[in-house]
Design an enzyme around this catalytic site. Structure first.
Site, PDB file in Angstrom:
ATOM      1  N   ASN A 134     -11.216 -13.436  12.709  1.00  0.00           N
ATOM      2  CA  ASN A 134     -12.004 -12.565  11.843  1.00  0.00           C
ATOM      3  C   ASN A 134     -11.114 -11.928  10.794  1.00  0.00           C
ATOM      4  OD1 ASN A 134     -14.606 -12.418  13.457  1.00  0.00           O
ATOM      5  ND2 ASN A 134     -13.155 -11.674  14.982  1.00  0.00           N
ATOM      6  N   HIS A 152      -8.656   5.717   8.013  1.00  0.00           N
ATOM      7  CA  HIS A 152      -9.026   6.870   8.845  1.00  0.00           C
ATOM      8  C   HIS A 152     -10.295   6.573   9.644  1.00  0.00           C
ATOM      9  CE1 HIS A 152      -6.013   9.523   6.864  1.00  0.00           C
ATOM     10  NE2 HIS A 152      -6.111   8.551   5.963  1.00  0.00           N
ATOM     11  N   ASP A 190      -2.993  10.509  10.875  1.00  0.00           N
ATOM     12  CA  ASP A 190      -2.911  11.032   9.502  1.00  0.00           C
ATOM     13  C   ASP A 190      -1.431  11.210   9.168  1.00  0.00           C
ATOM     14  OD1 ASP A 190      -5.687  11.341   9.481  1.00  0.00           O
ATOM     15  OD2 ASP A 190      -5.627  13.533   9.570  1.00  0.00           O
ATOM     16  N   HIS A 244      -1.311  11.966   3.308  1.00  0.00           N
ATOM     17  CA  HIS A 244      -2.782  12.023   3.277  1.00  0.00           C
ATOM     18  C   HIS A 244      -3.273  13.239   2.485  1.00  0.00           C
ATOM     19  CE1 HIS A 244      -6.929  11.776   4.459  1.00  0.00           C
ATOM     20  NE2 HIS A 244      -6.879  12.673   5.408  1.00  0.00           N
TER      21      HIS A 244
END
Ligand code: MN
Length: 258
Positions: A62, A69, A75, A79
Protein backbone atom coordinates in the site's frame (compact mmCIF):
# COMPACT_ATOMS: atom_id res chain seq x y z
CA UNK A 1 26.12 -11.84 31.39
CA UNK A 2 26.25 -8.94 28.94
CA UNK A 3 23.61 -6.30 29.58
CA UNK A 4 21.76 -6.80 26.30
CA UNK A 5 21.64 -10.58 26.72
CA UNK A 6 20.27 -9.98 30.23
CA UNK A 7 17.64 -7.68 28.79
CA UNK A 8 16.63 -10.15 26.11
CA UNK A 9 16.38 -12.96 28.65
CA UNK A 10 14.26 -10.79 30.94
CA UNK A 11 11.93 -9.94 28.04
CA UNK A 12 11.57 -13.60 27.07
CA UNK A 13 10.96 -14.70 30.65
CA UNK A 14 8.46 -11.94 31.34
CA UNK A 15 10.54 -10.30 34.05
CA UNK A 16 10.34 -7.26 31.81
CA UNK A 17 7.02 -6.74 30.07
CA UNK A 18 6.49 -4.69 26.91
CA UNK A 19 3.40 -2.49 27.01
CA UNK A 20 2.18 -1.03 23.71
CA UNK A 21 1.26 2.62 24.22
CA UNK A 22 0.27 3.09 20.58
CA UNK A 23 -3.16 3.60 19.02
CA UNK A 24 -3.80 1.34 16.01
CA UNK A 25 -3.64 3.33 12.77
CA UNK A 26 -6.92 3.02 10.86
CA UNK A 27 -9.01 5.37 8.75
CA UNK A 28 -11.15 6.17 11.81
CA UNK A 29 -8.24 7.04 14.11
CA UNK A 30 -9.30 10.37 15.65
CA UNK A 31 -7.57 13.51 14.43
CA UNK A 32 -7.45 17.09 15.65
CA UNK A 33 -10.14 19.39 14.24
CA UNK A 34 -9.20 23.07 14.08
CA UNK A 35 -11.99 25.61 13.53
CA UNK A 36 -12.26 27.83 10.47
CA UNK A 37 -10.20 29.48 9.01
CA UNK A 38 -7.37 27.11 9.94
CA UNK A 39 -6.20 24.22 7.78
CA UNK A 40 -6.55 20.68 9.09
CA UNK A 41 -4.57 17.49 8.89
CA UNK A 42 -5.76 14.42 7.02
CA UNK A 43 -6.54 11.16 8.72
CA UNK A 44 -4.79 7.90 8.05
CA UNK A 45 -5.55 6.13 4.77
CA UNK A 46 -4.27 3.06 2.97
CA UNK A 47 -4.13 3.12 -0.82
CA UNK A 48 -3.71 -0.31 -2.26
CA UNK A 49 -0.98 -0.69 -4.90
CA UNK A 50 -1.52 -4.39 -5.56
CA UNK A 51 -2.88 -7.41 -3.72
CA UNK A 52 -1.85 -10.66 -5.41
CA UNK A 53 -3.58 -9.49 -8.59
CA UNK A 54 -2.87 -8.12 -12.07
CA UNK A 55 -1.09 -5.16 -10.51
CA UNK A 56 1.32 -7.46 -8.71
CA UNK A 57 0.48 -11.18 -8.73
CA UNK A 58 2.61 -12.32 -5.81
CA UNK A 59 2.65 -9.31 -3.58
CA UNK A 60 0.52 -6.98 -1.50
CA UNK A 61 1.48 -3.43 -0.64
CA UNK A 62 0.00 0.00 0.00
CA UNK A 63 0.82 3.65 -0.12
CA UNK A 64 0.00 5.36 3.13
CA UNK A 65 -1.57 8.78 3.43
CA UNK A 66 -1.20 10.41 6.80
CA UNK A 67 -0.53 13.66 8.57
CA UNK A 68 2.57 13.96 10.70
CA UNK A 69 0.18 14.49 13.62
CA UNK A 70 -2.16 11.55 13.02
CA UNK A 71 -2.70 8.94 15.72
CA UNK A 72 -0.03 8.32 18.34
CA UNK A 73 2.69 10.78 17.37
CA UNK A 74 5.58 12.92 18.48
CA UNK A 75 5.50 16.73 18.29
CA UNK A 76 8.96 18.12 17.52
CA UNK A 77 9.95 21.59 18.78
CA UNK A 78 9.75 23.03 15.25
CA UNK A 79 6.01 22.23 15.25
CA UNK A 80 5.39 25.52 17.09
CA UNK A 81 6.48 29.03 16.22
CA UNK A 82 8.29 29.33 19.55
CA UNK A 83 10.39 26.29 18.55
CA UNK A 84 10.94 27.26 14.93
CA UNK A 85 14.72 27.32 15.43
CA UNK A 86 14.65 24.06 17.38
CA UNK A 87 14.84 20.45 16.32
CA UNK A 88 12.79 18.90 13.58
CA UNK A 89 11.58 15.35 14.08
CA UNK A 90 14.61 13.83 12.33
CA UNK A 91 16.92 15.60 14.77
CA UNK A 92 15.67 14.12 18.05
CA UNK A 93 18.74 12.67 19.80
CA UNK A 94 18.55 8.88 19.90
CA UNK A 95 19.20 8.90 23.65
CA UNK A 96 15.91 10.76 24.08
CA UNK A 97 14.02 8.08 22.16
CA UNK A 98 14.67 5.67 25.03
CA UNK A 99 13.83 7.45 28.26
CA UNK A 100 12.32 6.84 31.70
CA UNK A 101 8.77 7.90 32.49
CA UNK A 102 6.82 9.20 35.44
CA UNK A 103 3.15 8.27 35.12
CA UNK A 104 0.67 10.56 36.86
CA UNK A 105 -2.92 9.38 37.08
CA UNK A 106 -5.66 12.00 36.83
CA UNK A 107 -8.33 9.67 35.47
CA UNK A 108 -10.63 10.24 38.46
CA UNK A 109 -10.41 14.02 38.11
CA UNK A 110 -10.90 13.89 34.31
CA UNK A 111 -13.92 11.62 34.67
CA UNK A 112 -15.51 14.16 37.03
CA UNK A 113 -14.53 17.16 34.91
CA UNK A 114 -13.51 16.78 31.25
CA UNK A 115 -11.94 20.25 31.41
CA UNK A 116 -9.72 19.23 34.34
CA UNK A 117 -6.34 20.96 34.36
CA UNK A 118 -3.22 19.62 36.04
CA UNK A 119 -1.59 22.24 38.25
CA UNK A 120 1.96 22.46 39.60
CA UNK A 121 0.65 21.49 43.05
CA UNK A 122 -0.69 18.21 41.66
CA UNK A 123 2.77 17.36 40.40
CA UNK A 124 4.43 18.49 43.64
CA UNK A 125 2.06 16.21 45.57
CA UNK A 126 2.97 13.31 43.27
CA UNK A 127 6.69 14.06 43.76
CA UNK A 128 6.23 14.05 47.54
CA UNK A 129 5.02 10.47 47.26
CA UNK A 130 7.13 9.11 44.39
CA UNK A 131 10.21 11.31 44.17
CA UNK A 132 11.26 13.88 41.59
CA UNK A 133 10.27 13.70 37.93
CA UNK A 134 12.92 11.80 35.97
CA UNK A 135 15.85 13.79 34.62
CA UNK A 136 15.79 13.40 30.86
CA UNK A 137 12.51 11.49 30.98
CA UNK A 138 8.85 11.84 30.16
CA UNK A 139 5.92 12.98 32.22
CA UNK A 140 3.06 10.74 31.06
CA UNK A 141 -0.37 11.98 32.05
CA UNK A 142 -3.10 9.39 32.44
CA UNK A 143 -6.65 10.71 32.15
CA UNK A 144 -8.59 7.64 31.02
CA UNK A 145 -9.11 9.34 27.68
CA UNK A 146 -7.69 6.34 25.82
CA UNK A 147 -11.02 4.56 26.44
CA UNK A 148 -12.56 7.04 23.98
CA UNK A 149 -9.91 6.71 21.30
CA UNK A 150 -11.89 4.57 18.86
CA UNK A 151 -14.48 7.31 18.35
CA UNK A 152 -13.73 10.77 16.98
CA UNK A 153 -16.73 12.47 18.64
CA UNK A 154 -16.28 11.17 22.17
CA UNK A 155 -12.51 11.57 21.88
CA UNK A 156 -12.69 15.26 20.92
CA UNK A 157 -15.76 15.81 23.15
CA UNK A 158 -16.70 19.10 21.49
CA UNK A 159 -19.81 21.23 21.87
CA UNK A 160 -20.66 24.72 20.58
CA UNK A 161 -17.93 26.15 22.83
CA UNK A 162 -15.22 23.87 21.49
CA UNK A 163 -13.60 20.68 22.74
CA UNK A 164 -13.65 19.60 26.38
CA UNK A 165 -10.64 17.44 27.16
CA UNK A 166 -8.22 17.51 30.11
CA UNK A 167 -4.81 19.13 30.06
CA UNK A 168 -2.49 21.50 31.90
CA UNK A 169 -2.84 25.01 33.27
CA UNK A 170 -0.67 27.80 31.88
CA UNK A 171 1.36 27.93 35.12
CA UNK A 172 1.88 24.17 35.02
CA UNK A 173 2.92 24.23 31.36
CA UNK A 174 5.41 26.99 32.17
CA UNK A 175 6.77 25.00 35.12
CA UNK A 176 7.13 21.86 32.98
CA UNK A 177 8.90 23.86 30.27
CA UNK A 178 11.32 25.78 32.45
CA UNK A 179 11.72 24.01 35.80
CA UNK A 180 10.96 20.32 35.37
CA UNK A 181 13.86 18.08 34.24
CA UNK A 182 11.69 16.26 31.69
CA UNK A 183 12.26 16.03 27.91
CA UNK A 184 8.57 16.10 27.18
CA UNK A 185 4.96 15.52 27.99
CA UNK A 186 2.94 12.47 26.96
CA UNK A 187 -0.87 12.42 27.00
CA UNK A 188 -3.83 10.24 26.00
CA UNK A 189 -5.73 13.10 24.35
CA UNK A 190 -5.46 14.36 20.77
CA UNK A 191 -2.85 16.94 21.77
CA UNK A 192 -0.79 17.94 24.80
CA UNK A 193 -3.01 20.95 25.45
CA UNK A 194 -6.44 20.93 27.03
CA UNK A 195 -9.47 21.16 24.78
CA UNK A 196 -10.16 24.68 26.03
CA UNK A 197 -6.54 25.83 25.61
CA UNK A 198 -7.42 28.08 22.67
CA UNK A 199 -8.92 30.39 25.34
CA UNK A 200 -5.82 30.42 27.58
CA UNK A 201 -3.17 33.15 27.76
CA UNK A 202 -0.96 32.20 26.09
CA UNK A 203 -3.14 29.96 23.94
CA UNK A 204 -2.01 26.33 23.73
CA UNK A 205 0.55 26.80 26.53
CA UNK A 206 1.99 23.27 26.37
CA UNK A 207 2.79 23.76 22.69
CA UNK A 208 3.88 27.35 23.16
CA UNK A 209 6.11 26.81 26.18
CA UNK A 210 7.38 23.21 26.02
CA UNK A 211 8.14 23.12 22.30
CA UNK A 212 9.70 26.58 22.73
CA UNK A 213 11.97 25.01 25.35
CA UNK A 214 13.09 22.32 22.84
CA UNK A 215 10.96 19.71 24.60
CA UNK A 216 8.53 17.28 22.97
CA UNK A 217 4.93 16.24 22.96
CA UNK A 218 3.74 12.65 22.69
CA UNK A 219 0.03 12.25 22.12
CA UNK A 220 -2.81 9.75 21.79
CA UNK A 221 -1.08 7.26 24.05
CA UNK A 222 -2.91 4.18 25.29
CA UNK A 223 -2.54 1.70 28.13
CA UNK A 224 -0.91 4.11 30.58
CA UNK A 225 -3.01 2.36 33.25
CA UNK A 226 -0.68 -0.61 32.89
CA UNK A 227 2.40 1.41 33.85
CA UNK A 228 3.77 1.95 37.36
CA UNK A 229 4.13 5.53 38.63
CA UNK A 230 7.91 5.25 38.26
CA UNK A 231 10.36 2.87 36.66
CA UNK A 232 8.97 2.39 33.14
CA UNK A 233 11.32 2.94 30.21
CA UNK A 234 9.66 4.38 27.11
CA UNK A 235 10.87 3.66 23.58
CA UNK A 236 9.56 6.13 21.00
CA UNK A 237 10.10 5.66 17.28
CA UNK A 238 9.12 8.68 15.18
CA UNK A 239 10.10 8.43 11.52
CA UNK A 240 13.15 10.56 10.67
CA UNK A 241 11.19 12.88 8.37
CA UNK A 242 13.78 15.50 7.40
CA UNK A 243 12.35 18.89 8.25
CA UNK A 244 9.26 17.24 9.69
CA UNK A 245 7.27 18.81 12.52
CA UNK A 246 6.29 15.46 13.97
CA UNK A 247 5.68 11.86 13.06
CA UNK A 248 3.40 8.98 13.83
CA UNK A 249 5.33 6.74 16.20
CA UNK A 250 5.18 3.38 17.88
CA UNK A 251 5.54 4.00 21.59
CA UNK A 252 6.46 1.08 23.81
CA UNK A 253 7.10 0.91 27.52
CA UNK A 254 9.33 -1.61 29.25
CA UNK A 255 8.10 -2.45 32.75
CA UNK A 256 9.75 -4.69 35.34
CA UNK A 257 7.41 -7.33 36.73
CA UNK A 258 8.37 -9.05 39.94
MN1 MN B 1 0.79 17.01 17.30
Amino acid sequence: MPLLADLHAALNQGAIEIIDLTAPLVATTPILQLPEPFANTIGFQLEEISRYDDRGPNWYWNNIHTGEHTGTHLDAPVHWITGRDGRDVSQVPLTQLIAPAAVLDFSTEAAADPDFLVEVDHIKAWEAEHGPLPEGGWLLCRTGWDARSSDQDTFLNADENGPHTPGFSVDCARWLATEAPIIGLGVETVGTDAGAAHTFDPAFPCHQLLLGANKYGLTQLQNLAQLPPTGALVITTPLPIVGGSGSPARALALVERS
